[in-house]
Design a protein around this motif. Sequence first.
Motif, PDB file in Angstrom:
ATOM      1  N   TYR A 305       0.834  -1.214   0.000  1.00 10.71           N
ATOM      2  CA  TYR A 305       0.000   0.000   0.000  1.00 10.71           C
ATOM      3  C   TYR A 305       0.861   1.254   0.000  1.00 10.71           C
ATOM      4  O   TYR A 305       1.901   1.302   0.658  1.00 10.71           O
ATOM      5  CB  TYR A 305      -0.928   0.026   1.214  1.00 10.71           C
ATOM      6  CG  TYR A 305      -1.932  -1.109   1.225  1.00 10.71           C
ATOM      7  CD1 TYR A 305      -3.193  -0.951   0.662  1.00 10.71           C
ATOM      8  CD2 TYR A 305      -1.606  -2.340   1.793  1.00 10.71           C
ATOM      9  CE1 TYR A 305      -4.108  -1.991   0.663  1.00 10.71           C
ATOM     10  CE2 TYR A 305      -2.516  -3.387   1.803  1.00 10.71           C
ATOM     11  CZ  TYR A 305      -3.769  -3.206   1.229  1.00 10.71           C
ATOM     12  OH  TYR A 305      -4.664  -4.237   1.241  1.00 10.71           O
ATOM     13  N   GLY A 306       0.363   2.284  -0.719  1.00  7.39           N
ATOM     14  CA  GLY A 306       1.079   3.546  -0.800  1.00  7.39           C
ATOM     15  C   GLY A 306       0.497   4.636   0.086  1.00  7.39           C
ATOM     16  O   GLY A 306       0.977   5.766   0.061  1.00  7.39           O
ATOM     17  N   LYS A 307      -0.536   4.302   0.841  1.00  8.00           N
ATOM     18  CA  LYS A 307      -1.112   5.278   1.767  1.00  8.00           C
ATOM     19  C   LYS A 307      -1.744   4.543   2.948  1.00  8.00           C
ATOM     20  O   LYS A 307      -1.974   3.328   2.889  1.00  8.00           O
ATOM     21  CB  LYS A 307      -2.161   6.135   1.066  1.00  8.00           C
ATOM     22  CG  LYS A 307      -3.354   5.356   0.532  1.00  8.00           C
ATOM     23  CD  LYS A 307      -4.346   6.284  -0.162  1.00  8.00           C
ATOM     24  CE  LYS A 307      -5.554   5.492  -0.682  1.00  8.00           C
ATOM     25  NZ  LYS A 307      -6.531   6.391  -1.364  1.00  8.00           N
ATOM     26  N   LYS A 308      -2.031   5.258   3.985  1.00  7.60           N
ATOM     27  CA  LYS A 308      -2.609   4.663   5.188  1.00  7.60           C
ATOM     28  C   LYS A 308      -3.955   4.029   4.837  1.00  7.60           C
ATOM     29  O   LYS A 308      -4.843   4.683   4.301  1.00  7.60           O
ATOM     30  CB  LYS A 308      -2.785   5.721   6.271  1.00  7.60           C
ATOM     31  CG  LYS A 308      -3.290   5.169   7.601  1.00  7.60           C
ATOM     32  CD  LYS A 308      -3.387   6.281   8.643  1.00  7.60           C
ATOM     33  CE  LYS A 308      -3.896   5.747   9.976  1.00  7.60           C
ATOM     34  NZ  LYS A 308      -3.999   6.816  10.997  1.00  7.60           N
ATOM     35  N   THR A 309      -4.101   2.749   5.175  1.00  9.91           N
ATOM     36  CA  THR A 309      -5.275   1.987   4.773  1.00  9.91           C
ATOM     37  C   THR A 309      -5.770   1.125   5.933  1.00  9.91           C
ATOM     38  O   THR A 309      -4.981   0.437   6.587  1.00  9.91           O
ATOM     39  CB  THR A 309      -4.937   1.058   3.583  1.00  9.91           C
ATOM     40  OG1 THR A 309      -4.422   1.850   2.501  1.00  9.91           O
ATOM     41  CG2 THR A 309      -6.163   0.301   3.115  1.00  9.91           C
ATOM     42  N   LEU A 310      -7.080   1.159   6.193  1.00  4.63           N
ATOM     43  CA  LEU A 310      -7.661   0.284   7.210  1.00  4.63           C
ATOM     44  C   LEU A 310      -7.533  -1.159   6.742  1.00  4.63           C
ATOM     45  O   LEU A 310      -8.005  -1.516   5.664  1.00  4.63           O
ATOM     46  CB  LEU A 310      -9.129   0.640   7.433  1.00  4.63           C
ATOM     47  CG  LEU A 310      -9.896  -0.253   8.425  1.00  4.63           C
ATOM     48  CD1 LEU A 310      -9.305  -0.149   9.826  1.00  4.63           C
ATOM     49  CD2 LEU A 310     -11.380   0.115   8.431  1.00  4.63           C
ATOM     50  N   GLY A 341       5.206   6.536   0.064  1.00  3.22           N
ATOM     51  CA  GLY A 341       6.607   6.357  -0.283  1.00  3.22           C
ATOM     52  C   GLY A 341       7.217   5.051   0.149  1.00  3.22           C
ATOM     53  O   GLY A 341       8.389   4.800  -0.141  1.00  3.22           O
ATOM     54  N   GLU A 342       6.465   4.164   0.814  1.00  9.76           N
ATOM     55  CA  GLU A 342       7.037   2.924   1.311  1.00  9.76           C
ATOM     56  C   GLU A 342       6.434   1.683   0.664  1.00  9.76           C
ATOM     57  O   GLU A 342       6.667   0.563   1.118  1.00  9.76           O
ATOM     58  CB  GLU A 342       6.909   2.846   2.832  1.00  9.76           C
ATOM     59  CG  GLU A 342       7.727   3.912   3.550  1.00  9.76           C
ATOM     60  CD  GLU A 342       7.810   3.678   5.046  1.00  9.76           C
ATOM     61  OE1 GLU A 342       7.324   2.624   5.511  1.00  9.76           O
ATOM     62  OE2 GLU A 342       8.344   4.539   5.749  1.00  9.76           O
ATOM     63  N   GLN A 343       5.671   1.876  -0.405  1.00 13.09           N
ATOM     64  CA  GLN A 343       5.117   0.727  -1.102  1.00 13.09           C
ATOM     65  C   GLN A 343       6.213   0.044  -1.923  1.00 13.09           C
ATOM     66  O   GLN A 343       6.934   0.699  -2.671  1.00 13.09           O
ATOM     67  CB  GLN A 343       3.983   1.172  -2.028  1.00 13.09           C
ATOM     68  CG  GLN A 343       3.262   0.035  -2.694  1.00 13.09           C
ATOM     69  CD  GLN A 343       2.079   0.521  -3.528  1.00 13.09           C
ATOM     70  OE1 GLN A 343       2.024   1.668  -3.936  1.00 13.09           O
ATOM     71  NE2 GLN A 343       1.124  -0.366  -3.774  1.00 13.09           N
ATOM     72  N   ILE A 344       6.320  -1.258  -1.779  1.00 10.81           N
ATOM     73  CA  ILE A 344       7.327  -2.010  -2.530  1.00 10.81           C
ATOM     74  C   ILE A 344       6.734  -2.576  -3.812  1.00 10.81           C
ATOM     75  O   ILE A 344       7.341  -2.479  -4.876  1.00 10.81           O
ATOM     76  CB  ILE A 344       7.915  -3.151  -1.679  1.00 10.81           C
ATOM     77  CG1 ILE A 344       8.660  -2.582  -0.471  1.00 10.81           C
ATOM     78  CG2 ILE A 344       8.862  -4.008  -2.516  1.00 10.81           C
ATOM     79  CD1 ILE A 344       9.197  -3.647   0.470  1.00 10.81           C
TER      80      ILE A 344
END
Length: 469
Positions: A305-310, A341-344
């Motif tokens: 995921y590239g953003k905060k996700t439930l 910025g932390e999605q692989i």
Amino acid sequence: MNPAVHQPRRKPFALLFLLLCVFAVDARSQEKLNTPATPQIPSAASEPATKQRLTPKDRKEVFEKVWREIHDRYYDASYNGVDWNEVHQRYEPLVEATKNDLEFYALMSQMTSELHDAHTRFNSPQQWKNFRRQQGVTVGFSVDDLDGKTAVTNVIPGTDAARQGIEPGMVVLRVDDTPVAERIAEIEKKRQPSSSERATRWIIYNRLLAGPPDTPVKVALQRGDGSVLVVSVRRQIYSEAPEVTTHVLPSGNVYIRFDGFQHPITKEFRQALQKFHEAPGLIVDLRRNGGGDLAVLLPIAGYFYGKKTLFAKDSTRTGKPLSSYVGLFKLPLQLYVGRPGEQIYSGPVVILVNAHSASSSEVFAAGMQDTLRAKVIGSQSCGCVLGIAKPRVMKGGGVLEMSEVLWFSPKGRKLEGTGIIPDKIVVPSVVDLQRRRDPVLAEADKSLMRTAVLESKEAANRGGRSDPR
């Protein structure tokens, strides 16, 4: 890069375990098989004789503490419909009648199984020692009900079973000269239902071949051509430590498998994703993944995921966040993954599940499915999805594991009992196993290729509309 919500930095998660829901061929599943109406003192023959640590008074005290812990802290105030006070009345005289520690530990295992919950269980000191060492006992192969037959589904390389020629797809006819149907029927009469029918079947089929290490079991198996193989195989200790395995399919899609959410899987999985971050599609195989540590699950999920996700929800008996260790840490009622910025890996994902996908693997699959981050293919998962806040060590070294958390998908689906319903159901047959075919993996690969074609067409259409010519 994928949004790895690096939750290991948050120590609360390192302290909450969705412990491995394993009913492997080892002693952890051996003493759960007496009927609730007429409990009996189970046989302790599945463990070696050990020095007695508990006096009769000690055993009574441990019994009372185990019963009280469940009474006060079990996630469900109705105890899954079980009259917990009546359980106390039935088991109290049985505890007084136990003659040694092993009989007592077996009885405590039986008592906790009355809750019909795959995560609530009592471990003897030896069982807990083996579990902590990530060790189990195996006959070298696993079996399940396929096409109405008891079929070999997997053989562990290097075991006695593999050396003697046992192969996937063989049908078990007899165990120690007893027809397999009779043996299963005997176990079913004594069994305690677990979290789901699939979990109960898991227990039964592991019980079928279970026994102490370095003991033989005689099995008669039928090959695909109708011939019969009769062999005696020895049970042996093996490592249950998970590892990440990967390979690239002819399509270019990448297959990745790991059989438990345990350390150091987080690092290995991250490295695998980094290596294949440009793959057109990714298949994550959780069909033998029995669960593990929430502190491993969350960062792995975050890599997608590239953003905060439930990603998951949970509930407790009190309706409040679960506190561990005198309130120093809390498990929130909603869990999020993903950071900018932390999605692989950002490509399409397919997850493979079956009845042996349990606990943390079900939480992971549900989160990926509900957020539309992955399709799920295979068969219905175990439905064994409760959380253990902390193991409770008793006098003498026995350990109580008790469910205190009920898990839900991001959309609020209760996972315990139901598990994961795949987007497409695909179930291997005995013939598939005999011919070394994996229809579940094949369907996943096809699904990813179809997705690639659709995305290519959509991209071409968008390009055509925007072309100034």
